[in-house]
Design a protein around this motif. Structure first.
Motif, PDB file in Angstrom:
ATOM      1  N   ASP A  41       0.662  -1.266  -0.082  1.00 18.70           N
ATOM      2  CA  ASP A  41      -0.130  -0.171   0.012  1.00 18.70           C
ATOM      3  C   ASP A  41       0.894   1.271  -0.018  1.00 18.70           C
ATOM      4  N   GLU A  42       2.096   1.291   0.626  1.00 22.16           N
ATOM      5  CA  GLU A  42       2.929   2.283   0.863  1.00 22.16           C
ATOM      6  C   GLU A  42       3.449   2.482  -0.623  1.00 22.16           C
ATOM      7  N   ALA A  43       3.671   1.284  -1.597  1.00 29.29           N
ATOM      8  CA  ALA A  43       4.307   1.524  -2.969  1.00 29.29           C
ATOM      9  C   ALA A  43       3.165   2.018  -3.647  1.00 29.29           C
ATOM     10  N   THR A  48       1.613   6.739  -6.880  1.00 28.43           N
ATOM     11  CA  THR A  48       0.517   7.648  -7.246  1.00 28.43           C
ATOM     12  C   THR A  48       0.840   9.054  -6.859  1.00 28.43           C
ATOM     13  N   VAL A  49       1.165   9.449  -5.895  1.00 26.81           N
ATOM     14  CA  VAL A  49       1.528  10.726  -5.510  1.00 26.81           C
ATOM     15  C   VAL A  49       2.697  11.496  -6.727  1.00 26.81           C
ATOM     16  N   SER A  50       3.402  10.554  -7.208  1.00 28.80           N
ATOM     17  CA  SER A  50       4.397  11.139  -8.110  1.00 28.80           C
ATOM     18  C   SER A  50       3.780  11.623  -9.496  1.00 28.80           C
ATOM     19  N   GLU A  51       2.406  11.449  -9.688  1.00 30.63           N
ATOM     20  CA  GLU A  51       1.858  11.874 -10.883  1.00 30.63           C
ATOM     21  C   GLU A  51       1.172  13.086 -10.760  1.00 30.63           C
ATOM     22  N   THR A  52       0.589  13.698 -11.767  1.00 31.04           N
ATOM     23  CA  THR A  52       0.106  15.027 -11.607  1.00 31.04           C
ATOM     24  C   THR A  52      -1.181  14.932 -10.886  1.00 31.04           C
ATOM     25  N   TYR A  69      -6.124  12.989   0.637  1.00 32.73           N
ATOM     26  CA  TYR A  69      -4.634  12.655   1.300  1.00 32.73           C
ATOM     27  C   TYR A  69      -3.610  12.612   0.028  1.00 32.73           C
ATOM     28  N   PHE A  70      -3.957  12.091  -1.170  1.00 33.54           N
ATOM     29  CA  PHE A  70      -3.022  11.785  -2.210  1.00 33.54           C
ATOM     30  C   PHE A  70      -2.416  13.217  -2.697  1.00 33.54           C
ATOM     31  N   LEU A  71      -3.549  14.002  -2.840  1.00 33.12           N
ATOM     32  CA  LEU A  71      -3.114  15.698  -3.389  1.00 33.12           C
ATOM     33  C   LEU A  71      -1.969  16.269  -2.504  1.00 33.12           C
ATOM     34  N   LEU A  72      -2.532  16.024  -0.853  1.00 34.53           N
ATOM     35  CA  LEU A  72      -1.602  16.723   0.023  1.00 34.53           C
ATOM     36  C   LEU A  72      -0.336  15.955  -0.146  1.00 34.53           C
ATOM     37  N   ALA A  73      -0.395  14.898  -0.275  1.00 37.07           N
ATOM     38  CA  ALA A  73       1.065  13.947  -0.320  1.00 37.07           C
ATOM     39  C   ALA A  73       1.678  14.481  -1.492  1.00 37.07           C
ATOM     40  N   HIS A  74       1.014  14.742  -2.646  1.00 34.15           N
ATOM     41  CA  HIS A  74       1.700  14.846  -3.709  1.00 34.15           C
ATOM     42  C   HIS A  74       2.558  16.462  -3.575  1.00 34.15           C
ATOM     43  N   TRP A  75       1.759  17.216  -2.960  1.00 35.92           N
ATOM     44  CA  TRP A  75       2.495  18.755  -2.767  1.00 35.92           C
ATOM     45  C   TRP A  75       3.419  18.441  -1.623  1.00 35.92           C
ATOM     46  N   TRP A  76       3.191  17.870  -0.675  1.00 43.51           N
ATOM     47  CA  TRP A  76       4.266  17.444   0.418  1.00 43.51           C
ATOM     48  C   TRP A  76       5.351  16.875  -0.037  1.00 43.51           C
ATOM     49  N   ARG A  78       6.943  17.491  -2.768  1.00 44.01           N
ATOM     50  CA  ARG A  78       7.701  18.356  -3.457  1.00 44.01           C
ATOM     51  C   ARG A  78       8.717  19.343  -2.405  1.00 44.01           C
ATOM     52  N   ILE A  79       8.425  19.098  -1.081  1.00 40.75           N
ATOM     53  CA  ILE A  79       9.235  19.723  -0.150  1.00 40.75           C
ATOM     54  C   ILE A  79      10.609  19.047  -0.368  1.00 40.75           C
ATOM     55  N   PRO A  80      11.709  19.866  -0.180  1.00 42.24           N
ATOM     56  CA  PRO A  80      12.960  19.070  -0.232  1.00 42.24           C
ATOM     57  C   PRO A  80      13.409  18.842   1.164  1.00 42.24           C
ATOM     58  N   ILE A  81      12.758  18.062   1.691  1.00 44.84           N
ATOM     59  CA  ILE A  81      13.388  17.275   2.991  1.00 44.84           C
ATOM     60  C   ILE A  81      13.760  15.765   2.753  1.00 44.84           C
ATOM     61  N   GLY A  82      15.044  15.753   2.201  1.00 44.88           N
ATOM     62  CA  GLY A  82      15.624  14.486   1.969  1.00 44.88           C
ATOM     63  C   GLY A  82      15.070  14.103   0.544  1.00 44.88           C
ATOM     64  N   SER A  83      15.950  12.932   0.252  1.00 48.19           N
ATOM     65  CA  SER A  83      15.479  12.602  -1.603  1.00 48.19           C
ATOM     66  C   SER A  83      14.754  11.265  -1.573  1.00 48.19           C
ATOM     67  N   ASP A  84      14.363  10.640  -0.424  1.00 46.99           N
ATOM     68  CA  ASP A  84      13.619   9.392  -0.668  1.00 46.99           C
ATOM     69  C   ASP A  84      12.077   9.880  -0.348  1.00 46.99           C
ATOM     70  N   PRO A  85      11.233   9.702  -1.563  1.00 45.52           N
ATOM     71  CA  PRO A  85       9.741  10.111  -1.361  1.00 45.52           C
ATOM     72  C   PRO A  85       9.335   9.240  -0.173  1.00 45.52           C
ATOM     73  N   LEU A  86       9.714   7.916  -0.080  1.00 47.26           N
ATOM     74  CA  LEU A  86       8.757   7.248   0.987  1.00 47.26           C
ATOM     75  C   LEU A  86       9.265   7.909   2.513  1.00 47.26           C
ATOM     76  N   VAL A  87      10.315   8.460   2.513  1.00 46.12           N
ATOM     77  CA  VAL A  87      10.861   8.914   3.848  1.00 46.12           C
ATOM     78  C   VAL A  87      10.088  10.192   4.069  1.00 46.12           C
ATOM     79  N   ARG A  88       9.768  10.896   3.188  1.00 41.71           N
ATOM     80  CA  ARG A  88       9.062  12.403   3.145  1.00 41.71           C
ATOM     81  C   ARG A  88       7.497  11.999   3.593  1.00 41.71           C
ATOM     82  N   LEU A  89       7.055  10.771   2.873  1.00 42.92           N
ATOM     83  CA  LEU A  89       5.677  10.587   2.928  1.00 42.92           C
ATOM     84  C   LEU A  89       5.526  10.065   4.474  1.00 42.92           C
ATOM     85  N   ARG A  90       6.410   9.232   4.967  1.00 44.81           N
ATOM     86  CA  ARG A  90       6.277   8.730   6.411  1.00 44.81           C
ATOM     87  C   ARG A  90       6.470   9.891   7.258  1.00 44.81           C
TER      88      ARG A  90
END
Length: 190
Positions: A41-43, A48-52, A69-76, A78-90
């Motif tokens: 589910d995390e995958a 999903t959040v990497s899409e437009t 949630y998915f739209l918020l996570a999409h914009w979140w 984009r914040i440059p806090i680390g390079s791993d999108p999984l870590v940013r979403l967690r």
């Protein structure tokens, strides 16, 4: 020399206790967000959040999820806090868990006896369920946050049926319904 009243001392104790709990929660929820491998589910979330935004809405509609949630996570993401999108979403999930702690303390536990408040916060912060799901790249902690807000304003409206409490309840319920249908429906039925 000015002596503080008991009320001032109690208020400062409450603020310091909450601050200590938030710091502890930041440490517990923020350290080593890559500890567990990404699960299915995390995958789905990461992909999903990497899409437009338009594509996100289409994807989640086909998968029966509301889009907020998915739209918020999409914009979140984009914040440059680390390079791993999984870590940013967690980290986003951990943030909602911490916001829930603050909301519950400031609203639900505001007039609770200090002993009850301390025990609740202790059990809440160290809850195995919250420790696990509050660090997953899913909407779980966001759902918990908005469910707490919905219930708070529903009860406030029942106690004091004014327009502000009703508007806050409807707004929070709308956000919850766009986060996930089941807790939103439960809040509506309540």
């Amino acid at each position: 020399l000015r002596f503080s009243s008991n009320a001032d001392m109690a208020r400062r104790y409450r603020v310091h206790t909450l601050l200590a709990c938030v710091i502890l929660q930041c440490v517990l929820y923020g350290i080593n967000l890559k500890l567990l491998p990404m699960w299915g589910d995390e995958a789905f979330t990461v992909e999903t959040v990497s899409e437009t935004p338009a594509r996100i809405v289409q994807i989640v509609r086909e998968d029966i999820h509301p889009p907020l949630y998915f739209l918020l996570a999409h914009w979140w993401n984009r914040i440059p806090i680390g390079s791993d999108p999984l870590v940013r979403l967690r980290a986003l999930s951990a943030l909602f868990a911490i916001l829930t702690t603050v909301f519950i303390d400031r609203r639900w536990l505001h007039n609770a006896p200090q002993n009850l408040r301390n025990w609740f916060l202790l059990f809440w912060i160290f809850s195995p369920c919250l420790l696990l799901y509050g660090r997953m790249a899913r909407s779980y902690s966001m759902q918990v946050f908005f469910t707490a807000v919905v219930i708070w304003y529903l009860l406030s409206w029942v106690e004091n049926a004014n327009g502000w409490n009703l508007a806050a309840f409807v707004a929070a319920l709308t956000v919850l319904l766009y986060t996930h249908y089941l807790p939103g429906i439960a809040g509506w039925v309540g």
